[in-house]
Design a protein around this motif. Sequence first.
Motif, PDB file in Angstrom:
ATOM      1  N   LEU A 225       0.840  -1.212   0.000  1.00  0.00           N
ATOM      2  CA  LEU A 225       0.000   0.000   0.000  1.00  0.00           C
ATOM      3  C   LEU A 225       0.874   1.262   0.000  1.00  0.00           C
ATOM      4  N   SER A 226       1.649   1.429   1.054  1.00  0.00           N
ATOM      5  CA  SER A 226       2.673   2.491   1.147  1.00  0.00           C
ATOM      6  C   SER A 226       2.156   3.923   1.137  1.00  0.00           C
ATOM      7  N   ALA A 227       0.852   4.085   1.071  1.00  0.00           N
ATOM      8  CA  ALA A 227       0.250   5.406   1.271  1.00  0.00           C
ATOM      9  C   ALA A 227      -1.245   5.192   1.432  1.00  0.00           C
ATOM     10  N   ALA A 228      -1.875   6.071   2.201  1.00  0.00           N
ATOM     11  CA  ALA A 228      -3.317   5.926   2.425  1.00  0.00           C
ATOM     12  C   ALA A 228      -4.109   6.974   1.650  1.00  0.00           C
ATOM     13  N   ASP A 229      -3.420   7.758   0.809  1.00  0.00           N
ATOM     14  CA  ASP A 229      -4.150   8.686  -0.065  1.00  0.00           C
ATOM     15  C   ASP A 229      -3.643   8.500  -1.491  1.00  0.00           C
ATOM     16  N   ASP A 230      -4.543   8.755  -2.454  1.00  0.00           N
ATOM     17  CA  ASP A 230      -4.214   8.466  -3.855  1.00  0.00           C
ATOM     18  C   ASP A 230      -3.051   9.309  -4.380  1.00  0.00           C
ATOM     19  N   GLU A 231      -2.970  10.555  -3.920  1.00  0.00           N
ATOM     20  CA  GLU A 231      -1.919  11.422  -4.476  1.00  0.00           C
ATOM     21  C   GLU A 231      -0.526  10.886  -4.134  1.00  0.00           C
ATOM     22  N   THR A 232      -0.314  10.561  -2.861  1.00  0.00           N
ATOM     23  CA  THR A 232       1.005  10.046  -2.459  1.00  0.00           C
ATOM     24  C   THR A 232       1.230   8.665  -3.062  1.00  0.00           C
ATOM     25  N   ARG A 233       0.183   7.831  -3.054  1.00  0.00           N
ATOM     26  CA  ARG A 233       0.371   6.453  -3.549  1.00  0.00           C
ATOM     27  C   ARG A 233       0.696   6.461  -5.047  1.00  0.00           C
ATOM     28  N   THR A 234       0.079   7.354  -5.801  1.00  0.00           N
ATOM     29  CA  THR A 234       0.368   7.395  -7.240  1.00  0.00           C
ATOM     30  C   THR A 234       1.824   7.803  -7.485  1.00  0.00           C
ATOM     31  N   LYS A 235       2.341   8.701  -6.637  1.00  0.00           N
ATOM     32  CA  LYS A 235       3.753   9.091  -6.794  1.00  0.00           C
ATOM     33  C   LYS A 235       4.672   7.908  -6.506  1.00  0.00           C
ATOM     34  N   LEU A 236       4.317   7.126  -5.499  1.00  0.00           N
ATOM     35  CA  LEU A 236       5.169   5.996  -5.108  1.00  0.00           C
ATOM     36  C   LEU A 236       4.915   4.765  -5.969  1.00  0.00           C
ATOM     37  N   MET A 237       3.659   4.576  -6.363  1.00  0.00           N
ATOM     38  CA  MET A 237       3.254   3.366  -7.077  1.00  0.00           C
ATOM     39  C   MET A 237       2.339   3.774  -8.230  1.00  0.00           C
ATOM     40  N   PRO A 238       2.901   4.002  -9.414  1.00  0.00           N
ATOM     41  CA  PRO A 238       2.079   4.495 -10.538  1.00  0.00           C
ATOM     42  C   PRO A 238       0.898   3.590 -10.878  1.00  0.00           C
ATOM     43  N   ILE A 239       0.952   2.317 -10.464  1.00  0.00           N
ATOM     44  CA  ILE A 239      -0.176   1.395 -10.721  1.00  0.00           C
ATOM     45  C   ILE A 239      -1.444   1.909 -10.054  1.00  0.00           C
ATOM     46  N   ASN A 240      -1.295   2.833  -9.088  1.00  0.00           N
ATOM     47  CA  ASN A 240      -2.460   3.394  -8.389  1.00  0.00           C
ATOM     48  C   ASN A 240      -3.373   4.178  -9.334  1.00  0.00           C
ATOM     49  N   ARG A 241      -2.805   4.620 -10.488  1.00  0.00           N
ATOM     50  CA  ARG A 241      -3.675   5.296 -11.466  1.00  0.00           C
ATOM     51  C   ARG A 241      -4.697   4.304 -12.031  1.00  0.00           C
ATOM     52  N   THR A 242      -4.256   3.062 -12.231  1.00  0.00           N
ATOM     53  CA  THR A 242      -5.167   2.045 -12.793  1.00  0.00           C
ATOM     54  C   THR A 242      -6.060   1.451 -11.721  1.00  0.00           C
ATOM     55  N   TYR A 243      -5.484   1.192 -10.550  1.00  0.00           N
ATOM     56  CA  TYR A 243      -6.258   0.585  -9.449  1.00  0.00           C
ATOM     57  C   TYR A 243      -6.116   1.462  -8.208  1.00  0.00           C
ATOM     58  N   PRO A 244      -6.895   2.564  -8.149  1.00  0.00           N
ATOM     59  CA  PRO A 244      -6.793   3.477  -7.002  1.00  0.00           C
ATOM     60  C   PRO A 244      -7.261   2.814  -5.703  1.00  0.00           C
ATOM     61  N   ILE A 245      -7.081   3.541  -4.614  1.00  0.00           N
ATOM     62  CA  ILE A 245      -7.288   2.954  -3.290  1.00  0.00           C
ATOM     63  C   ILE A 245      -8.740   2.490  -3.086  1.00  0.00           C
ATOM     64  N   ALA A 246      -9.729   3.289  -3.489  1.00  0.00           N
ATOM     65  CA  ALA A 246     -11.136   2.936  -3.175  1.00  0.00           C
ATOM     66  C   ALA A 246     -11.547   1.606  -3.826  1.00  0.00           C
ATOM     67  N   PRO A 247     -11.352   1.407  -5.151  1.00  0.00           N
ATOM     68  CA  PRO A 247     -11.725   0.101  -5.721  1.00  0.00           C
ATOM     69  C   PRO A 247     -10.865  -1.050  -5.197  1.00  0.00           C
ATOM     70  N   LEU A 248      -9.623  -0.737  -4.846  1.00  0.00           N
ATOM     71  CA  LEU A 248      -8.765  -1.783  -4.264  1.00  0.00           C
ATOM     72  C   LEU A 248      -9.346  -2.250  -2.922  1.00  0.00           C
ATOM     73  N   ILE A 249      -9.696  -1.290  -2.065  1.00  0.00           N
ATOM     74  CA  ILE A 249     -10.251  -1.665  -0.761  1.00  0.00           C
ATOM     75  C   ILE A 249     -11.588  -2.398  -0.936  1.00  0.00           C
ATOM     76  N   SER A 250     -12.381  -1.980  -1.924  1.00  0.00           N
ATOM     77  CA  SER A 250     -13.660  -2.680  -2.172  1.00  0.00           C
ATOM     78  C   SER A 250     -13.403  -4.135  -2.539  1.00  0.00           C
ATOM     79  N   ALA A 251     -12.408  -4.366  -3.415  1.00  0.00           N
ATOM     80  CA  ALA A 251     -12.090  -5.757  -3.811  1.00  0.00           C
ATOM     81  C   ALA A 251     -11.616  -6.551  -2.600  1.00  0.00           C
TER      82      ALA A 251
END
Length: 362
Positions: A225-251
């Motif tokens: 995960l490495s971040a709990a908000d999309d902005e920081t997570r996208t900087k650290l893990m570009p895959i967050n653009r495709t699978y952002p935090i909300a749909p990931l947590i839903s899955a």
Amino acid sequence: MQDLLGLSPLDVARAVREIAAEPFRAAQIFKWIHERRAADFSEMTNLPKAMREALAKDFVIGLPKIALRTPAPDGTEKFLFELSDGARIEAVYIVESKKTPSWTDPETPGASRVTICLSSQAGCAVDCAFCVTGRMGAGRNLTAGEIVGQYLAIARAKSFGPHEANVVFMGMGEPLLNVANVVRALDLLEEEVSPKRTTVSTAGIVPGIETLAGRPRRPNLAVSLSAADDETRTKLMPINRTYPIAPLISALKRWPLERGRRITFEYVLIAGVNDRTADAVKLAALLRPLPSKVNLIPLNESKEWLPGLLRPADAVVNAFAKVVADGGVPVTVRWSKGLQADAACGQLKGREEPRRPAPQAR
Ligand code: SF4
């Protein structure tokens, strides 16, 4: 020459039927490969000599070649393997302290454990900012035989038997971008390691999580995960653009957890990027509704590979852990093992490889 490694018991029987027609012979061959870690048919001493010689003419057991072994004083040992096409991958033999919770079974600290960390791809396209493998760029998918072969080659080299080690898919590559071969490898590894002692770690590939969720027997799931908000997570893990935090947590809320089990979240702590108190508060709030636990991993620094990214001071790590724990989410700090062995994902292979520039995480 056909490789028998990676084949199911049924497929081994089909492959060898002209040489070893009786079903019990195929079962013996499978057992020699998977339980007794044979690297050559000449080792299969309960087969007739003529059968062993005939098998050797048509088949191989394609264990990967060990190109380099790098032991660390703490018992961790890193293996660099060369595959049949020259691709190089890494796997790690990890001796876990009896005092700390296991990667795969945190509920029962105290047991003696070995954990084998396997690669699933010969590189990685996911490009996490904190990962050396990410700097090397994409590599091909490993076959099921190449995945299981890492485990068997290490078991042979370190002389441990079936059901004596845990397995984690945390080496090079994103396992759920190679989900078909990883699933086949999980089926083969079940002969050796129960799914309860196996963990698949993903950067959050939602369709792959759904594929694993649909299996009758599931490994433990760990999510980087490495971040709990999309902005920081996208900087650290570009895959967050495709699978952002909300749909990931839903899955993950749909993941069929067995009673008493939790989903592990890995959080690589990087100084000044995601290590503030506010980040810890956000993390606890995000994960509290899920049966979850957090592994905090202070960055394994590499001036060469991850320039500009720094490990936080130990006091900052401990303070972050306390805020998460006080927020209601169990947390363990993973102080790095095997630093002397270049045990961070990709560092051994990385000594010899070209690389792409590090993204700006700040
Ligand atoms: S952390 Fe895993 S998913 Fe991310 S770049 Fe490294 S190998 Fe790929």
